[in-house]
Scaffold this active site. Structure first.
Site, PDB file in Angstrom:
ATOM      1  N   ASP A  16       0.854  -1.177   0.000  1.00 36.22           N
ATOM      2  CA  ASP A  16       0.000   0.000   0.000  1.00 36.22           C
ATOM      3  C   ASP A  16       0.898   1.237   0.000  1.00 36.22           C
ATOM      4  O   ASP A  16       2.096   1.142   0.309  1.00 36.22           O
ATOM      5  CB  ASP A  16      -0.884  -0.030   1.249  1.00 36.22           C
ATOM      6  CG  ASP A  16      -1.709   1.218   1.417  1.00 36.22           C
ATOM      7  OD1 ASP A  16      -2.425   1.592   0.468  1.00 36.22           O
ATOM      8  OD2 ASP A  16      -1.621   1.843   2.488  1.00 36.22           O
ATOM      9  N   ASP A  67      -0.316   5.158   0.917  1.00 37.46           N
ATOM     10  CA  ASP A  67      -0.600   6.145   1.961  1.00 37.46           C
ATOM     11  C   ASP A  67      -0.672   5.488   3.333  1.00 37.46           C
ATOM     12  O   ASP A  67      -1.430   4.538   3.545  1.00 37.46           O
ATOM     13  CB  ASP A  67      -1.916   6.860   1.653  1.00 37.46           C
ATOM     14  CG  ASP A  67      -1.806   7.746   0.431  1.00 37.46           C
ATOM     15  OD1 ASP A  67      -0.947   8.628   0.423  1.00 37.46           O
ATOM     16  OD2 ASP A  67      -2.585   7.536  -0.525  1.00 37.46           O
TER      17      ASP A  67
END
Length: 222
Positions: A18, A20
């Site tokens: 991922d 953020d």
């Protein structure tokens, strides 16, 4: 100092990342943009910010404004993406991310993010992080996390079975997506600790990556 729980080491064929909250700390921008959106719609910001992490904007809007037509959510999501892409103030790497990303060079890994191409490219650049060759962005999927589509697509593009992949995630939606994909999950940061990932770390400073040859990638923590 980085805390760890559960397994002291994991072995994988590939790593799915991922962005953020996992590699990039963009909380300042996210909070500015979603605070404005909350005020526009008369919603409590604390409720809103508890929903938005990990999801695509239209999916967050659908949770927060369940009676609203999806066409309006998609339209406002385009506005939100443009606003976030134009605002890189305060975007920094998660502690340890530069060394962690450098250690993955030459090993199978992919970015799997709810951001689109312009936003992910801008934030990774603002944080001084190189983009992986394989990227699954908002444009690549039909469903937002917590749907597992993005992680399954990342595994397929790298050529590995889902069970052979390890996900790095910070949010509830992302952790649920990783689990639904049949993958082990390393939870990064304070948000992740509440959702029982396979391993939890405060940040990436003490995550170590080693090429294990025929056994794939060895990840150790601490």
């Amino acid at each position: 100092m980085t805390a760890t729980t559960a397994a002291p080491a994991l072995t994988a064929r590939a790593v799915l990342l991922d962005m953020d909250g996992t590699l990039v700390n963009s909380d300042a921008v996210v909070e500015r943009c979603w605070r404005r959106w909350s005020e526009k719609h008369g919603l409590d910001f604390d409720e809103v910010i508890g929903v938005v992490h990990g999801r695509q904007g239209y999916a967050s809007m659908a949770v927060l404004l369940p009676e609203r037509p999806m066409a309006e959510n998609y339209a406002e999501n385009r506005e939100m993406l443009a606003a976030e892409t134009s605002d890189m103030e305060g975007v920094v790497p998660v502690p340890g991310a530069p060394d962690f990303m450098a250690s993955l060079v030459g090993l199978p890994h992919a970015l799997v993010t709810s951001a689109d191409v312009p936003l992910s490219t801008g934030r990774m650049a603002a944080a001084g992080l190189a983009l992986p060759d394989v990227r699954v962005t908002a444009e690549s999927v039909a469903a937002s996390k917590p749907d597992p589509e993005g992680f399954l697509k990342g595994a397929a593009e790298l050529g590995f079975d889902p069970a052979d992949c390890v996900v790095f995630e910070d949010s509830e939606a992302g952790i649920l997506a990783g689990r639904a994909a049949g993958m082990r999950v390393v939870g990064v940061g304070p948000r992740a600790a509440r959702f029982a990932p396979t391993v939890h770390v405060d940040d990436l400073t003490r995550v170590r990556v080693a090429d294990a040859g025929g056994d794939g990638i060895r990840l150790t923590f601490g």
